[in-house]
Design an enzyme around this catalytic site. Structure first.
Site, mmCIF file in Angstrom:
data_model
loop_
_atom_site.group_PDB
_atom_site.id
_atom_site.type_symbol
_atom_site.label_atom_id
_atom_site.label_comp_id
_atom_site.label_asym_id
_atom_site.label_seq_id
_atom_site.Cartn_x
_atom_site.Cartn_y
_atom_site.Cartn_z
ATOM 1 N N GLU A 164 0.880 -1.156 -0.072
ATOM 2 C CA GLU A 164 -0.053 -0.011 -0.069
ATOM 3 C C GLU A 164 0.789 1.299 -0.061
ATOM 4 O O GLU A 164 0.606 1.981 1.057
ATOM 5 C CB GLU A 164 -1.085 0.062 1.249
ATOM 6 C CG GLU A 164 -1.894 -1.135 1.245
ATOM 7 C CD GLU A 164 -2.798 -1.265 2.376
ATOM 8 O OE1 GLU A 164 -2.745 -0.149 3.334
ATOM 9 O OE2 GLU A 164 -3.824 -2.142 2.328
ATOM 10 N N GLU A 268 -5.835 -10.984 -1.347
ATOM 11 C CA GLU A 268 -6.610 -10.908 -0.194
ATOM 12 C C GLU A 268 -8.079 -10.719 -0.562
ATOM 13 O O GLU A 268 -8.805 -9.986 -0.379
ATOM 14 C CB GLU A 268 -6.275 -9.484 0.498
ATOM 15 C CG GLU A 268 -4.968 -9.498 0.717
ATOM 16 C CD GLU A 268 -4.399 -8.256 1.549
ATOM 17 O OE1 GLU A 268 -5.505 -7.396 1.916
ATOM 18 O OE2 GLU A 268 -3.228 -8.150 1.828
#
Ligand code: XIL
Length: 383
Positions: A164, A268
């Site tokens: 991220e 994910e």
């Protein structure tokens, strides 16, 4: 309770695939997810101490039967692996690695450098009270990455090296890592991880990669890492999706990353069926909204039409994964079943979400058979 459910499931469904999953049999008479996609990609799940402590045998049978890969939902994050500077704790991660080894499952590491779940000492002053500076942060990053990667050397196939680092508009996230080191922290992290475990695959991982701006930023990042001669094996698309995600854009991102010569993984995966209270959905774990009843519409069960919509969505998604199987190496769900998915508490605590392929009763949702049949039909058509 689960035993009672197992019994009822067997009783009502007979020995169908749905029931076998929970019935306590390792009978291989019907296809599992990992077998269905064995020639295409690994099928994984995130698990952690919650699952390992759970003694429900049906849960462990499900994990063993359906998944060929595992990842720690939390235990390999920096706040767990190095809670105090220089004091490493591998208990949680080791337990998952042992469990996976017993089941013949591949483990990947999540994650080395991330602004969230990062212990405060990383950006705090040193022991003499001197505030963190460039040199100290690089030293801490190197020690952390060396400590964790060398411990798991030979035990994990690869690492989410940086998680991220990019904002929704494609700019660098203004994290502490960025504030102190600029975007240099990314190549440094990849360099250190490769030094510590030269055999491990290295991944850049992020959410919201269906957004064109983020897609372009990731393509630029892959190019710049490669231009420096650094190793990057794959882009991890977190894939915290919802029924409203634009799958055409998502597929374009897979194509764009594959065109750069790296593999692609859904790392994910989950598909929320609940409304997002803000404007643009994201998966930044610091996002949170107040609970309101209207944001929790399916507390008492998921209506059939929404389940059908989710089934259509998952079938389209797996058709995309099959189309790009040459580049896709792993599809990992963020959790095993709806009951323990993090989406029951994100971005609002205490909701009832239904984001995965297995319901709270540990049974496959009916559309899983469709996903498996679609894959079998496609492979027959190819022959
Ligand atoms: C989540 C876990 O599922 C939660 O248990 C934890 O409280 C917060 O983090 N992106 C990631 C994951 O990369 O590590 C996050 O996992 C979900 C969003």
């Amino acid at each position: 309770m689960h035993h009672l459910l197992s019994f009822l499931a067997l009783f009502f469904f007979g020995l169908t695939c749905r029931a076998v999953t929970i019935a306590g049999s390792d009978d291989d008479s019907c296809s599992t997810l990992k077998e269905t996609f064995a020639d295409d990609f690994l099928v994984g799940a995130a698990i952690d101490y919650g699952e390992l402590r759970d003694t429900t045998s049906a849960l462990h049978q499900l994990i063993r039967r359906e998944f060929s890969a595992l990842v720690c939902e939390n235990s390999m994050k920096a706040d767990h692996t190095e809670p105090q500077e220089g004091r490493f704790n591998f208990a949680g991660g080791d337990a998952v690695v042992d469990y996976a080894q017993r089941n013949g499952q591949v483990v990947t590491g999540h994650c080395l450098v991330w602004h969230s779940q990062c212990p405060a000492w990383m950006f705090g002053p040193d022991s003499t009270g001197h505030p963190v500076d460039r040199e100290l942060l690089i030293r801490r990053m190197r020690n952390h990455i060396y400590g964790v990667c060398s411990h798991y050397r030979g035990k994990v196939k690869g690492w989410d090296v940086v998680n991220e680092a990019i904002e929704g508009d494609g700019s660098w996230r203004k994290s502490e890592y960025y504030r102190i080191l600029g975007d240099e922290f990314i190549p440094l992290a990849f360099q250190f991880a490769h030094e510590a475990d030269p055999d491990a695959e290295l991944y850049y991982n992020d959410y919201g990669l269906d957004s064109p701006r983020k897609r372009e930023a990731v393509v630029r990042l892959i190019r710049s890492l490669k231009a420096r001669g650094l190793r990057i094996d794959a882009v991890g698309m977190q894939s915290h999706l919802s029924l409203w995600t634009n799958l055409d854009e998502y597929e374009r991102s897979i194509e764009a990353f594959a065109a750069e010569g790296v593999n692609v993984m859904a790392t994910e995966l989950d598909v929320s069926v609940l409304p997002w209270p803000g404007e643009m959905p994201n998966a930044d774990i610091s996002t949170s909204f107040e609970y309101q009843e209207r944001y929790n519409p399916y507390r008492d069960g998921l209506p059939e039409d929404v389940l059908a919509q989710q089934g259509d969505f998952y079938r389209r998604l797996f058709a995309i994964y099959r189309r790009h199987a040459a580049a896709i190496t792993r599809v990992t769900f963020w959790g095993v079943h709806d009951g323990t998915s993090w989406l029951n508490n994100f971005p609002i605590r205490g909701r009832t979400n239904y984001s995965l392929l297995f319901g709270r009763n540990l049974l496959r949702k009916p559309f899983v058979e469709d996903i498996i049949r679609d894959a079998a039909d496609a492979s027959k058509a190819q022959k």
